[in-house]
Design an enzyme around this catalytic site. Structure first.
Site, mmCIF file in Angstrom:
data_model
loop_
_atom_site.group_PDB
_atom_site.id
_atom_site.type_symbol
_atom_site.label_atom_id
_atom_site.label_comp_id
_atom_site.label_asym_id
_atom_site.label_seq_id
_atom_site.Cartn_x
_atom_site.Cartn_y
_atom_site.Cartn_z
ATOM 1 N N CYS A 358 -1.719 -0.597 -11.639
ATOM 2 C CA CYS A 358 -0.340 0.283 -12.665
ATOM 3 C C CYS A 358 0.597 -0.622 -13.360
ATOM 4 O O CYS A 358 1.168 -0.083 -13.540
ATOM 5 C CB CYS A 358 0.346 1.622 -11.727
ATOM 6 S SG CYS A 358 -1.262 3.342 -10.957
ATOM 7 N N GLU A 360 3.286 -2.677 -12.157
ATOM 8 C CA GLU A 360 3.781 -2.680 -11.644
ATOM 9 C C GLU A 360 4.225 -3.906 -11.150
ATOM 10 O O GLU A 360 5.181 -4.475 -10.524
ATOM 11 C CB GLU A 360 4.517 -1.902 -10.863
ATOM 12 C CG GLU A 360 4.406 -1.350 -9.996
ATOM 13 C CD GLU A 360 3.013 -0.254 -9.135
ATOM 14 O OE1 GLU A 360 3.194 0.421 -8.750
ATOM 15 O OE2 GLU A 360 2.318 -0.584 -10.302
#
Length: 656
Positions: A358, A360
């Protein structure tokens, strides 16, 4: 076995307290995180889950201190644990879904901390000397539910060889995760290193439907592994004498992902990151260009590219993004040079190689990371939020005290002690507290977290964390309190949220009795297949609402990301920027304008296709009020379930 215990009178005071669930909160909790208590034939209640988690955290701390003969003050620990308990119980912060599922279980003590970590990354750059390692490490991690990013830097570094004949060599695959991983490694190394290809015996693998002790779930039988081995052989047999390509690497990784999904981990998360100027890689998901046999796994591939500041053709990338939302973009130079963009260049992360699925987390090869989620919109003021940050930090830092079962991973984890203290409901917080005020919270909060890290790292006699903050996209976790996910805008003020679940789940009947609309899935090859899945409709009203996704420009969404990368996240901000048809022309301009202020980004066309049983459907206030007026409180007291557990990177957009 947990060695730390919360005070019984303290726990008793929470036993009958109401829980401030979001519209889907209790359902999601029972479906996903409430572990079975077999001896009592029931599931955990929320107060019991929180107890297991908090006692697990402080047991890790206590065991660490006792092992190293460090100071441990029981009274102080009890007070700190009670504060953490209250913060989790009341949704001021939450561990990652993986923590709600696994923290405090014997599995963690016996098998190590891998299952507590959200995500990881592995590079294929040394494939010519290390053979199958990147692939076997990925499979092992995915089977534990860890989302994995990988690169294609091993392309051109390995020539596929003809495997040597078995000559009587056989391998009976053990009925374990390790056994499946070893079978894959033997197969790949036969092609990568020219080793013998054994004859495989799958007879010891338990049959479909048998329970999986420890981690949870039920067995898939041997078929997914057999299909994986056959698919790998078919691909590499056609490549003998040729160099391994970037698309070969991605195909192999996606085959592994498909196997893990079929192997009953239910969902898995992967991201491939290739060179922005690798034409074969960039076009590998073009349905018109790849062979029919690749359609079993390439459709699920989540592909991004490494961009280079001042050297990347964003117009070309933008044309592809405009069509299908891919590729995502990662700026590795920014990842390595910076923590927060507000701070000076420090190059502490110069060994970073990529990101998690994702986007991050900054990560080295074979590094994992634990994230924890705070909800600023559920706080009255900064002083309350500051107190929450301490408990959230302590959770994540404690996870770094436990080793995994991988020695090389441990060497990186213990050096970096990387964590990801995240925020969700950021847009809600903008509405409640003001955008400028929230950026001030970020700046002050980051400074405070760094002060905490100085204090607690010294006490625990471990290195300070290389990076400590991020913004995760969130998924199921944000549904428990009912806040908007990560830094993303809500779908609308009023909407229907549809959730798919097995029709035989006892949760279905409980919701039906309460008046929720439930229907069979309209998707499936036969009527019988369709009836196996039910679709539940939850009416939702966003409490802190200003604007929906369609009301916000691409420029404003990216500016939010840039500001959080500046004031809060020394790792990365995970964001999926949605764009309308008339904004396609702006994609390349946005990327060019902000290439020095971003670390990673993905974009997705904002479409309303109007297909049936959409996950989100906007409704009016009148329809919402009509929907809820006949709903009764759901009685889950009679329900016993076998929850899935959080078995993937916690973000809907990055799951396979």
């Amino acid at each position: 076995m947990r060695t730390f215990g919360l005070d019984e009178k303290f726990i008793a005071s929470y036993k009958d307290r109401p829980v401030a669930w979001g519209p889907l909160g209790e359902f999601v909790y029972l479906r996903t995180y409430s572990r079975r208590i077999e001896e009592e034939n029931r599931n955990e209640k929320w107060y019991e889950t929180v107890r297991r988690v908090v006692e697990g955290v402080f047991s890790i701390q206590q065991d660490h201190c006792r092992k190293l003969k460090l100071p441990w003050k029981p009274h102080k620990a009890q007070k700190s644990a009670q504060i953490m308990y209250d913060k989790i119980f009341n949704f001021k912060f939450l561990p990652p879904g993986r923590g709600l599922w696994m923290m405090g279980t014997d599995f963690i003590i016996e098998k190590g901390s891998a299952a507590l970590n959200n995500c990881g990354f592995v590079s294929t750059i040394d494939i010519e000397t290390r053979g199958s390692l990147a692939f076997t490490w990925t499979m092992d991690a995915l089977m534990l539910g860890v989302g994995i990013g990988f690169d294609t830097k091993g392309a051109g570094k390995c020539t596929i060889r003809q495997p040597r004949p078995a000559d009587g060599l056989s391998f009976t695959v053990p009925d374990t995760r390790e056994g499946w991983v070893e079978a894959l490694g033997l197969t790949l190394d036969a092609y990568f290193l020219g080793q013998k290809m054994p004859e495989f015996d799958f007879s010891n693998i338990r049959p479909y439907g048998a329970p999986i002790r420890g981690f949870g779930g039920v067995a898939s039988g041997p078929d997914p592994l057999i299909r994986l081995i056959d698919s790998v052989k078919k691909l590499l047999d056609s490549k003998i004498g040729h160099e391994l390509t970037s698309t070969d690497i991605v195909d192999l990784m996606n085959m592994i992902g498909v196997c893990v999904v079929a192997g009953n981990v239910r969902r898995s998360a992967e991201i491939a990151i290739g060179a922005h100027d690798d034409q074969d890689y960039v076009t590998m998901k073009d349905y018109n260009l790849f062979p029919e046999e690749m359609k079993t796994h390439r459709w699920a591939s989540n592909n991004s590219v490494f961009a280079e500041i001042g050297k990347t053709d964003y117009e070309k990338i933008a044309r592809s993004i405009a069509l299908n939302g891919e590729p995502g973009i990662v700026w590795l130079s920014n990842i390595r040079k910076y923590g927060r963009l507000k701070d000076t260049v420090y190059n502490a992360d110069k060994l970073a190689m990529g990101v998690n699925p994702c986007g991050e987390q900054t990560l080295e090869s074979m590094e994992l990371c634990c994230l924890v989620e705070t909800f600023p919109s559920l706080h009255k003021n900064y002083e309350e939020y500051r107190e929450t940050l301490k408990s959230a930090y302590l959770y994540a830092k404690s996870v770094t005290l436990l080793p995994t079962h991988w020695e090389e991973t441990n060497a990186i984890l213990m050096k970096n002690r990387r964590i990801g203290t995240s925020q969700s409901g950021i847009i809600d917080a903008f509405v409640r507290h003001g955008r400028r005020e929230m950026l001030q919270w970020c700046d002050k909060g980051y400074t405070y977290l760094r002060e905490l890290d100085d204090i607690y790292s010294d006490w625990l006699c471990i290195p300070k964390s290389i990076k400590i903050t991020s913004v995760k996209p969130s998924g199921s976790v944000s549904l428990l309190p009912g806040v908007s996910p990560g830094i993303h805008y809500p779908h609308s003020e009023y909407y229907i949220r549809r959730v798919r679940i097995a029709s035989n789940s006892p949760l279905v009947e409980a919701l039906r009795k309460a008046g929720y609309k439930i229907e069979y899935s309209i998707y499936g090859s036969t009527e019988e297949e369709k009836k196996k899945t039910s679709v539940i409709e939850f009416p939702v009203h966003e409490k802190f609402f200003d604007r929906k996704k369609a009301d916000v420009s691409i420029w404003e969404q990216v500016k939010n990301c840039v500001d959080y990368q500046y004031y809060w996240a020394d790792n990365n901000v995970s964001i999926t920027v949605t764009f309308k048809e008339n904004e396609k022309k702006d994609i390349a301009r946005v990327l060019s304008a902000f290439e020095e202020s971003l670390k990673a980004i993905s974009m997705l066309p904002l479409t309303e296709n109007g297909y049936q049983q959409m996950p989100y459907e906007e409704i009016t206030k009148e329809v919402y009020e009509e929907r809820i007026k006949n709903l009764k409180p759901v009685d889950f007291s009679f329900v016993t379930t076998t929850p899935e557990g959080e078995k993937f990177c916690d973000g809907e957009s990055c799951s396979l």
